[in-house]
Design a protein around this motif. Structure first.
Motif, PDB file in Angstrom:
ATOM      1  N   MET A  17       0.836  -1.205   0.000  1.00 18.28           N
ATOM      2  CA  MET A  17       0.000   0.000   0.000  1.00 18.28           C
ATOM      3  C   MET A  17       0.866   1.248   0.000  1.00 18.28           C
ATOM      4  O   MET A  17       0.573   2.218  -0.698  1.00 18.28           O
ATOM      5  N   TYR A  20       2.245   1.755  -3.360  1.00 11.75           N
ATOM      6  CA  TYR A  20       1.154   2.179  -4.234  1.00 11.75           C
ATOM      7  C   TYR A  20       0.853   3.659  -4.029  1.00 11.75           C
ATOM      8  O   TYR A  20       0.686   4.421  -4.989  1.00 11.75           O
ATOM      9  N   PHE A  23       4.068   5.754  -5.348  1.00 14.12           N
ATOM     10  CA  PHE A  23       4.400   5.729  -6.766  1.00 14.12           C
ATOM     11  C   PHE A  23       3.194   5.782  -7.696  1.00 14.12           C
ATOM     12  O   PHE A  23       3.344   5.938  -8.896  1.00 14.12           O
ATOM     13  N   VAL A  24       1.998   5.621  -7.176  1.00 18.77           N
ATOM     14  CA  VAL A  24       0.837   5.690  -8.051  1.00 18.77           C
ATOM     15  C   VAL A  24      -0.093   6.832  -7.646  1.00 18.77           C
ATOM     16  O   VAL A  24      -0.364   7.729  -8.444  1.00 18.77           O
ATOM     17  N   ILE A  25      -0.526   6.789  -6.411  1.00 20.16           N
ATOM     18  CA  ILE A  25      -1.519   7.788  -6.003  1.00 20.16           C
ATOM     19  C   ILE A  25      -0.929   9.195  -5.947  1.00 20.16           C
ATOM     20  O   ILE A  25      -1.531  10.156  -6.416  1.00 20.16           O
ATOM     21  N   PRO A  27       1.786  10.587  -7.593  1.00 18.69           N
ATOM     22  CA  PRO A  27       1.934  11.183  -8.922  1.00 18.69           C
ATOM     23  C   PRO A  27       0.587  11.571  -9.522  1.00 18.69           C
ATOM     24  O   PRO A  27       0.468  12.572 -10.215  1.00 18.69           O
ATOM     25  N   TYR A  28      -0.412  10.752  -9.226  1.00 20.97           N
ATOM     26  CA  TYR A  28      -1.767  11.016  -9.695  1.00 20.97           C
ATOM     27  C   TYR A  28      -2.256  12.370  -9.222  1.00 20.97           C
ATOM     28  O   TYR A  28      -2.713  13.211  -9.983  1.00 20.97           O
TER      29      TYR A  28
ATOM     30  N   MET B  44      -2.638   5.005 -14.953  1.00 19.01           N
ATOM     31  CA  MET B  44      -1.706   5.567 -13.989  1.00 19.01           C
ATOM     32  C   MET B  44      -0.363   5.833 -14.622  1.00 19.01           C
ATOM     33  O   MET B  44       0.248   6.858 -14.397  1.00 19.01           O
ATOM     34  N   LEU B  47      -0.411   8.993 -16.341  1.00 20.87           N
ATOM     35  CA  LEU B  47      -0.479  10.161 -15.484  1.00 20.87           C
ATOM     36  C   LEU B  47       0.833  10.366 -14.761  1.00 20.87           C
ATOM     37  O   LEU B  47       1.311  11.479 -14.630  1.00 20.87           O
ATOM     38  N   SER B  48       1.438   9.268 -14.312  1.00 18.38           N
ATOM     39  CA  SER B  48       2.664   9.468 -13.559  1.00 18.38           C
ATOM     40  C   SER B  48       3.773   9.962 -14.469  1.00 18.38           C
ATOM     41  O   SER B  48       4.727  10.574 -14.022  1.00 18.38           O
ATOM     42  N   ALA B  51       3.876  13.501 -13.945  1.00 17.77           N
ATOM     43  CA  ALA B  51       4.250  14.060 -12.663  1.00 17.77           C
ATOM     44  C   ALA B  51       5.745  14.324 -12.626  1.00 17.77           C
ATOM     45  O   ALA B  51       6.533  13.628 -13.223  1.00 17.77           O
ATOM     46  N   SER B  52       6.117  15.312 -11.923  1.00 15.49           N
ATOM     47  CA  SER B  52       7.525  15.667 -11.876  1.00 15.49           C
ATOM     48  C   SER B  52       8.207  14.892 -10.774  1.00 15.49           C
ATOM     49  O   SER B  52       7.573  14.249  -9.951  1.00 15.49           O
TER      50      SER B  52
END
Lengths: 309, 491
Positions: A17, A20, A23-25, A27-28, B44, B47-48, B51-52
């Motif tokens: 988690m 996640y 590295f996922v949420i 940047p989102y 994702m 989108l990532s 992201a910077s």
């Protein structure tokens, strides 16, 4: 689940988690933040522009056209791939009529199963090179070479497959389907093999033909696999960045003249080439929303009563 | 996201779940979270990508040594220099040789990276505020200079150009270069990139093919069309171009415009004149001339869909009389060019009433080297660029990369040149002061791409010259609307 089990499960999920989230949420969320700015992508200086990017998106004909292409892919890729895969899987597993009442595949099905899976082991990059050679726009191309030899096409005016606005999308579609059928065939095969033979035998005794066996027995019992495949393929259709950007003309593909543009290619061009990174982030957010809507709709629309066996 | 589904009790199953009511079955939990995960992962990744790396901004302290007459920028002994070069057609051996020479002279430690993925490797570093000290920002994945400039990432190179030359300290560096070449690095009135490789653009042909067929290199457009016709009659194509990359056919179109209408017609385009295309006679006649090649069927069959290598290789196989390209062509095609091919250069043939003479060519500098504004060792970066503009380093480049640099007479006479490069050198000599070069591709990426798209349509006969002019003008007008475009102007 008993009380306390959630905590137990959560304990195991903590590390994944955290990854996640980071590295996922995260940047989102950053992307959503950037989509409200005029960020140019090469420094940390930018200004807040509110909803301007989204307003501009509504008037960006290239992007709107790209959405339309994605929708076309969304309809055709799953339908064609699943139908072909189902047909082949059925023929390989239950299409045979040899033997004494046994339910088997057609002759040589073991061999076919392996052959059909070949395309799946190729990476997309190899696929692009391979089909680049197939669709090549002069006589050196496989298709043009054959057509010219067969006398169907004039050697002086070969078909420029990927440079024809009316053909380019279908050419790409063919690649995706060719690549995907093998995988879904294996998926459906596995599901079919878990269907008890007695059911088939019973239907055979009742005099069901191939078509009836398929529509009355196989398909309903495979519904969950089909549903999953549909979501998978839908996602493929929403992306397609690698194929389009490598096979078609233009910066990050999309040519000729935007006729094969998908959302991802427009996004990348704006992000990296034009330096409109904030604007590109807005496109990313739109892509996310569309994909989420798509998956919810797909899962709901295909919901059926499950049959346990 | 995956975890929320585990707590909700909505789901497709209503029967057969009695033992698990109030919670979720193990199978369902895994299945649903997997399904949701699958949905989100592909989007994702996109989108990532946006992201910077976050943070950054602070340049940190810059390394600087003592400034002296021989050390105008103050390179600090023992400091580190980081060099990143595009490893494309020219390779990166030349840069390694430079770095060795630099370290020896200044007692620095240089690190080297040769790559094709300039954007992928460097964009996060620009964002984080720790870029390398020297970058050869080139190739298909270069970071666009206009974008970098607008983000304040490029340092002004005026100090380098005004420093004394290493070959002759009484002269400024800028006076030892081929005139006009530094202008290629202009952004918003400042020179921010040093375009190092001297390139000429035009048509290329095989001396052998022409000799065998008895064709003479054309000087006028009518003669050019006659050779194309002869080629077609001989069963090969007249003109080959690299259709998948309309950049190349734009070389032909834009060269015709500049030669017919003179430098004013060229500047009108660079300066985003409201009559750059629509209302310009030169543009109209030039595009119609190119379209004539298409209409008469003089294009090499299928060339509109070919990549540069496919197309140029066909030309190497004598399947077309001409191909459009820049002088990197010879190096690029080294492996596929037959030994007796005898590669030759041809300036764009003249339309009747041209303002410039036949010998006039598009010539200019490519391969932009930059010193990032936030480089840790900016002094060393500047000194590196000054050294590049010495005869010693220029000769190293000519030997290792088989191409010319912008340094005037920058190659020792002893260096043997290949036929194509020699033809290019001769063309430069013949052209004298009659060289020109467009700046809009460096200034306005979007406009460039839009004109390329229109050219692609024109070559495929899907639009007519009038429509091409309209679309090109629309691209110009759109670029002119950007307030930043006011900063770019050439006289």
């Amino acid at each position: 689940m008993r009380k306390g089990q959630y905590q137990f499960v959560t304990g195991f999920l903590l590390a994944p988690m955290a990854l996640y989230l980071i590295f996922v949420i995260w940047p989102y969320l950053q992307t959503i933040g950037y989509s409200f700015t005029d960020w140019k992508g090469q420094s940390q200086t930018f200004g807040f522009v509110g909803l301007d990017n989204y307003a501009a998106l509504l008037e960006d004909n290239v992007f709107l056209q790209a959405i339309w292409h994605n929708i076309l892919f969304l309809v055709f890729i799953p339908v064609i791939t699943i139908l072909l895969a189902l047909f082949f899987a059925f023929m390989l597993n239950a299409g045979g009529r040899g033997g004494a009442g046994g339910v088997t595949g057609i002759q040589g099905s073991g061999f076919y199963k392996i052959v059909y899976f070949f395309p799946q082991v190729l990476s997309l990059a190899i696929l692009a090179v391979l089909f680049g050679a197939v669709y090549r726009s002069d006589q050196g191309g496989l298709l043009n070479g054959l057509l010219v030899k067969a006398g169907l096409v004039d050697a002086g005016r070969p078909v420029e497959w990927l440079n024809e606005p009316s053909l380019v999308l279908w050419c790409l579609l063919a690649v995706v389907v060719w690549h995907g059928v093998g995988f879904y065939l294996v998926l459906f095969s596995a599901a079919m093999q878990s269907i008890p033979k007695e059911i088939y035998e019973a239907s055979l005794l009742d005099g069901a033909g191939r078509a009836q066996t398929f529509f009355r027995v196989t398909l309903p019992l495979l519904w969950e696999s089909v549903q999953t495949s549909w979501v998978y393929l839908g996602i493929t259709a929403m992306d397609l960045f690698v194929l389009v950007s490598t096979m078609t003309s233009g910066q990050f593909g999309g040519g000729p003249d935007h006729h094969s543009e998908v959302m991802a290619t427009v996004l990348m061009r704006n992000f990296l080439y034009f330096g409109k990174s904030g604007y590109a982030c807005a496109m990313g957010v739109v892509m996310l929303l569309l994909t989420l809507i798509l998956s919810v709709v797909t899962l709901r629309a295909t919901r059926r009563e499950r049959i346990e066996f | 996201m995956g975890s929320t589904s585990a707590h909700s009790n909505e789901g497709s199953t209503s029967t057969d779940e009695a033992p698990n009511r109030g919670g979720l079955g193990r199978r369902d939990l895994i299945k649903r979270s997997a399904a949701l995960g699958l949905i989100t992962v592909p989007t994702m990744s996109f989108l990532s990508a946006c992201a910077s790396g976050g943070g950054g901004g602070e340049g940190g302290s810059q390394t600087k040594g003592k400034v002296s007459k021989d050390n105008p920028f103050g390179v600090a002994e023992g400091s580190k220099v980081e060099v990143v070069v595009f490893k494309g057609g020219y390779g990166d051996d030349y840069a390694k040789a430079w770095e060795t020479a630099f370290d020896k002279k200044w007692g620095t430690t240089s690190s080297h990276l040769g790559t094709q993925e300039i954007t992928g490797k460097l964009q996060p570093r620009f964002n984080a505020g720790n870029p390398p000290d020297v970058v050869d920002n080139s190739g298909a994945q270069q970071i666009k200079l206009d974008v970098l400039f607008k983000s304040g990432q490029l340092s002004d190179l005026a100090p380098v150009l005004d420093a004394p030359s290493l070959d002759d300290p009484t002269k400024k560096v800028r006076d030892t270069l081929i005139p006009g070449t530094v202008d290629q690095g202009l952004q918003g009135g400042k020179i921010v990139s040093l375009n190092y490789v001297y390139t000429v653009w035009g048509l290329w042909y095989s001396g052998k093919l022409f000799k065998d067929k008895g064709w003479t290199p054309p000087k006028t457009w009518d003669e050019f069309l006659a050779v194309c016709k002869a080629a077609k009659d001989a069963g090969i194509g007249g003109l080959a171009h690299q259709g998948k990359f309309p950049y190349y056919i734009n070389v032909a179109i834009m060269d015709l415009i500049a030669k017919l209408g003179g430098l004013d017609a060229m500047k009108a385009i660079d300066n985003l004149d409201p009559k750059a295309f629509v209302g310009s006679d030169a543009a109209k006649q030039s595009v119609e001339a190119i379209y004539e090649v298409v209409e008469k069927g003089y294009l090499m069959p299928g060339t509109n869909g070919l990549t540069h290598t496919e197309s140029q290789t066909r030309w190497n196989q004598y399947k077309a009389a001409f191909v459009t390209s820049g002088s990197w062509l010879e190096n690029e095609q080294l492996k596929t060019t037959p030994d007796d091919f005898d590669m030759k250069f041809l300036p764009m043939p003249l339309l009747p009433g041209s303002a410039l003479p036949f010998e006039a060519i598009r010539a200019g500098a490519g391969e932009p080297f930059i010193v990032p504004e936030k480089a840790k060792n900016k002094a060393a970066g500047q000194e590196f660029l000054r050294s590049m503009l010495s005869k010693e380093w220029s000769t190293i480049f000519a030997q290792q990369a088989n191409s010319l640099t912008i340094v005037k007479d920058g190659v020792d006479a002893g260096v043997q040149l290949r036929p194509g490069t020699k033809a290019a050198v001769d063309a430069v000599k013949a052209a004298g002061d009659n060289t020109f070069n467009y700046l809009y591709p460096n200034w306005y990426s979007e406009m460039d791409v839009e004109i390329q798209n229109a050219s692609n349509e024109l070559m495929a006969k899907r639009i007519q010259p009038a429509e091409w002019l309209k679309r090109a003008q629309a691209a110009v007008d759109k670029a002119a609307k950007d307030p930043n475009s006011k900063n770019n102007r050439r006289d």
